[in-house]
Design a protein around this motif. Structure first.
Motif, PDB file in Angstrom:
ATOM      1  N   TYR A  61      68.641  24.159  55.044  1.00  0.00           N
ATOM      2  CA  TYR A  61      67.626  24.202  53.986  1.00  0.00           C
ATOM      3  C   TYR A  61      66.265  23.714  54.495  1.00  0.00           C
ATOM      4  O   TYR A  61      65.232  24.268  54.120  1.00  0.00           O
ATOM      5  CB  TYR A  61      68.064  23.394  52.775  1.00  0.00           C
ATOM      6  CG  TYR A  61      69.103  24.087  51.937  1.00  0.00           C
ATOM      7  CD1 TYR A  61      68.834  25.299  51.324  1.00  0.00           C
ATOM      8  CD2 TYR A  61      70.370  23.532  51.762  1.00  0.00           C
ATOM      9  CE1 TYR A  61      69.784  25.940  50.556  1.00  0.00           C
ATOM     10  CE2 TYR A  61      71.319  24.167  50.988  1.00  0.00           C
ATOM     11  CZ  TYR A  61      71.023  25.373  50.393  1.00  0.00           C
ATOM     12  OH  TYR A  61      71.963  26.012  49.629  1.00  0.00           O
TER      13      TYR A  61
ATOM     14  N   LEU B 134      61.065  26.102  44.700  1.00  0.00           N
ATOM     15  CA  LEU B 134      61.686  25.293  43.657  1.00  0.00           C
ATOM     16  C   LEU B 134      63.155  25.660  43.501  1.00  0.00           C
ATOM     17  O   LEU B 134      64.025  24.785  43.387  1.00  0.00           O
ATOM     18  CB  LEU B 134      60.949  25.467  42.325  1.00  0.00           C
ATOM     19  CG  LEU B 134      61.524  24.702  41.134  1.00  0.00           C
ATOM     20  CD1 LEU B 134      61.557  23.207  41.412  1.00  0.00           C
ATOM     21  CD2 LEU B 134      60.724  24.996  39.882  1.00  0.00           C
ATOM     22  N   GLU B 135      63.439  26.939  43.534  1.00  0.00           N
ATOM     23  CA  GLU B 135      64.825  27.408  43.456  1.00  0.00           C
ATOM     24  C   GLU B 135      65.642  26.860  44.628  1.00  0.00           C
ATOM     25  O   GLU B 135      66.775  26.399  44.451  1.00  0.00           O
ATOM     26  CB  GLU B 135      64.834  28.938  43.468  1.00  0.00           C
ATOM     27  CG  GLU B 135      66.118  29.564  42.999  1.00  0.00           C
ATOM     28  CD  GLU B 135      65.963  31.072  42.888  1.00  0.00           C
ATOM     29  OE1 GLU B 135      66.651  31.774  43.649  1.00  0.00           O
ATOM     30  OE2 GLU B 135      65.155  31.532  42.057  1.00  0.00           O
ATOM     31  N   ASP B 136      65.061  26.871  45.819  1.00  0.00           N
ATOM     32  CA  ASP B 136      65.743  26.327  46.996  1.00  0.00           C
ATOM     33  C   ASP B 136      66.001  24.825  46.852  1.00  0.00           C
ATOM     34  O   ASP B 136      67.076  24.333  47.194  1.00  0.00           O
ATOM     35  CB  ASP B 136      64.926  26.580  48.265  1.00  0.00           C
ATOM     36  CG  ASP B 136      64.939  28.034  48.689  1.00  0.00           C
ATOM     37  OD1 ASP B 136      65.799  28.798  48.199  1.00  0.00           O
ATOM     38  OD2 ASP B 136      64.090  28.404  49.520  1.00  0.00           O
TER      39      ASP B 136
ATOM     40  N   ALA C 245      57.886  29.424  43.356  1.00  0.00           N
ATOM     41  CA  ALA C 245      59.116  29.570  42.562  1.00  0.00           C
ATOM     42  C   ALA C 245      60.345  29.626  43.468  1.00  0.00           C
ATOM     43  O   ALA C 245      61.374  29.021  43.159  1.00  0.00           O
ATOM     44  CB  ALA C 245      59.033  30.825  41.689  1.00  0.00           C
ATOM     45  N   GLU C 246      60.227  30.332  44.583  1.00  0.00           N
ATOM     46  CA  GLU C 246      61.345  30.389  45.534  1.00  0.00           C
ATOM     47  C   GLU C 246      61.652  29.017  46.116  1.00  0.00           C
ATOM     48  O   GLU C 246      62.808  28.639  46.269  1.00  0.00           O
ATOM     49  CB  GLU C 246      61.036  31.366  46.673  1.00  0.00           C
ATOM     50  CG  GLU C 246      61.202  32.812  46.315  1.00  0.00           C
ATOM     51  CD  GLU C 246      60.908  33.738  47.489  1.00  0.00           C
ATOM     52  OE1 GLU C 246      60.274  33.300  48.485  1.00  0.00           O
ATOM     53  OE2 GLU C 246      61.330  34.902  47.410  1.00  0.00           O
TER      54      GLU C 246
ATOM     55  N   HIS D 248      54.978  33.176  43.571  1.00  0.00           N
ATOM     56  CA  HIS D 248      56.330  33.615  43.916  1.00  0.00           C
ATOM     57  C   HIS D 248      56.928  32.696  44.974  1.00  0.00           C
ATOM     58  O   HIS D 248      58.079  32.295  44.893  1.00  0.00           O
ATOM     59  CB  HIS D 248      56.295  35.062  44.400  1.00  0.00           C
ATOM     60  CG  HIS D 248      57.624  35.604  44.781  1.00  0.00           C
ATOM     61  ND1 HIS D 248      58.602  35.888  43.858  1.00  0.00           N
ATOM     62  CD2 HIS D 248      58.156  35.876  45.997  1.00  0.00           C
ATOM     63  CE1 HIS D 248      59.676  36.330  44.485  1.00  0.00           C
ATOM     64  NE2 HIS D 248      59.434  36.335  45.783  1.00  0.00           N
ATOM     65  N   ARG D 249      56.110  32.345  45.975  1.00  0.00           N
ATOM     66  CA  ARG D 249      56.553  31.441  47.037  1.00  0.00           C
ATOM     67  C   ARG D 249      56.918  30.080  46.452  1.00  0.00           C
ATOM     68  O   ARG D 249      57.943  29.491  46.809  1.00  0.00           O
ATOM     69  CB  ARG D 249      55.439  31.313  48.073  1.00  0.00           C
ATOM     70  CG  ARG D 249      55.842  30.763  49.395  1.00  0.00           C
ATOM     71  CD  ARG D 249      54.744  30.902  50.453  1.00  0.00           C
ATOM     72  NE  ARG D 249      53.506  30.245  50.086  1.00  0.00           N
ATOM     73  CZ  ARG D 249      52.359  30.878  49.842  1.00  0.00           C
ATOM     74  NH1 ARG D 249      52.280  32.175  49.933  1.00  0.00           N
ATOM     75  NH2 ARG D 249      51.285  30.196  49.527  1.00  0.00           N
TER      76      ARG D 249
ATOM     77  N   LEU E   4      66.334  23.114  44.099  1.00  0.00           N
ATOM     78  CA  LEU E   4      67.407  22.919  43.115  1.00  0.00           C
ATOM     79  C   LEU E   4      68.772  23.229  43.727  1.00  0.00           C
ATOM     80  O   LEU E   4      69.751  22.509  43.497  1.00  0.00           O
ATOM     81  CB  LEU E   4      67.158  23.780  41.875  1.00  0.00           C
ATOM     82  CG  LEU E   4      65.954  23.378  41.025  1.00  0.00           C
ATOM     83  CD1 LEU E   4      65.699  24.413  39.944  1.00  0.00           C
ATOM     84  CD2 LEU E   4      66.146  21.996  40.430  1.00  0.00           C
ATOM     85  N   GLU E   5      68.824  24.290  44.522  1.00  0.00           N
ATOM     86  CA  GLU E   5      70.076  24.649  45.195  1.00  0.00           C
ATOM     87  C   GLU E   5      70.491  23.552  46.177  1.00  0.00           C
ATOM     88  O   GLU E   5      71.666  23.195  46.269  1.00  0.00           O
ATOM     89  CB  GLU E   5      69.900  25.982  45.925  1.00  0.00           C
ATOM     90  CG  GLU E   5      71.178  26.531  46.511  1.00  0.00           C
ATOM     91  CD  GLU E   5      70.964  27.887  47.156  1.00  0.00           C
ATOM     92  OE1 GLU E   5      71.689  28.170  48.114  1.00  0.00           O
ATOM     93  OE2 GLU E   5      70.077  28.644  46.716  1.00  0.00           O
TER      94      GLU E   5
ATOM     95  N   ARG F  60      71.991  20.681  44.196  1.00  0.00           N
ATOM     96  CA  ARG F  60      73.378  20.964  43.779  1.00  0.00           C
ATOM     97  C   ARG F  60      74.341  20.826  44.954  1.00  0.00           C
ATOM     98  O   ARG F  60      75.427  20.263  44.828  1.00  0.00           O
ATOM     99  CB  ARG F  60      73.466  22.368  43.174  1.00  0.00           C
ATOM    100  CG  ARG F  60      72.834  22.482  41.787  1.00  0.00           C
ATOM    101  CD  ARG F  60      73.145  23.818  41.137  1.00  0.00           C
ATOM    102  NE  ARG F  60      72.506  24.940  41.810  1.00  0.00           N
ATOM    103  CZ  ARG F  60      71.276  25.382  41.553  1.00  0.00           C
ATOM    104  NH1 ARG F  60      70.553  24.796  40.623  1.00  0.00           N
ATOM    105  NH2 ARG F  60      70.778  26.407  42.210  1.00  0.00           N
TER     106      ARG F  60
END
Length: 182
Positions: A151, A125-127, A122-123, A119-120, A129-130, A133
């Motif tokens: 960030y 990776l999401e960060d 995945a979070e 979960h950590r 990617l954000e 962007r």
């Protein structure tokens, strides 16, 4: 069991049968600890077996997303709901538990820790990617640097961060800084 670096931290006063520990030997390291400062110094993924009376203090000493607890209950001890309902508590054992029951609880706690790690990841990776962007879309340099600081603090869990830049005379100066605690 999936390969995932885990340390089993056991309070000094708790004795588990060696047969249980030997079954967990694949990729699991074992450490005894005497006090809460020993926990604070440890920074890895850990399953911590601790008496219920020490849980509240110990849970403040470790990273919530890198540790799970198994509460060791003495015969006369009454465990408050506040302890039992904590997300970090993966189970409870006592003197009456068979080695098989303890082994299964330990494996379940390790599985819970692995899920926390996934979960950590995945979070994070999401960060990332954000961040990508935001970096691609932001044109104002000061706003972009502030985003980078925010960030970077989030990804590293840092309380503060700063960016230095060189001025025309080649001297470093603070360009931007952030601090969560002040």
């Amino acid at each position: 069991m999936e390969k995932f670096p885990v340390t089993l931290l056991i309070a000094e006063q708790i004795n588990l049968a060696s047969e249980i520990l030997s079954r967990l030997s694949n990729g699991i390291s074992l450490r005894k600890f005497e006090n809460h400062q020993d926990l604070a110094a440890f920074d890895g993924n850990s399953v911590i077996i601790i008496p219920a009376s020490q849980f509240e203090t110990a849970s403040k000493m470790v990273s919530a997303n890198r540790a799970v607890f198994i509460i060791y209950k003495t015969d006369a001890e009454i465990i408050p709901d506040l302890v039992i309902d904590q997300a970090q508590v993966a189970g409870m054992i006592d003197n009456s538990c068979s080695p098989e029951v303890i082994y299964v609880k330990l494996r379940s706690a390790i599985a819970q820790l692995v899920l926390l790690g996934k979960h950590r990841a995945a979070e994070m990776l999401e960060d990332v990617l954000e961040i990508g962007r935001a970096l691609a879309s932001e044109k104002d340099l000061d706003t972009l640097l502030a985003l980078i600081l925010s960030y970077a603090r989030k990804l590293t869990g840092a309380d503060g961060s700063s960016i230095y830049t060189l001025d025309s005379s080649k001297q470093l100066y603070f360009r931007l800084w952030q601090n969560e605690s002040t």
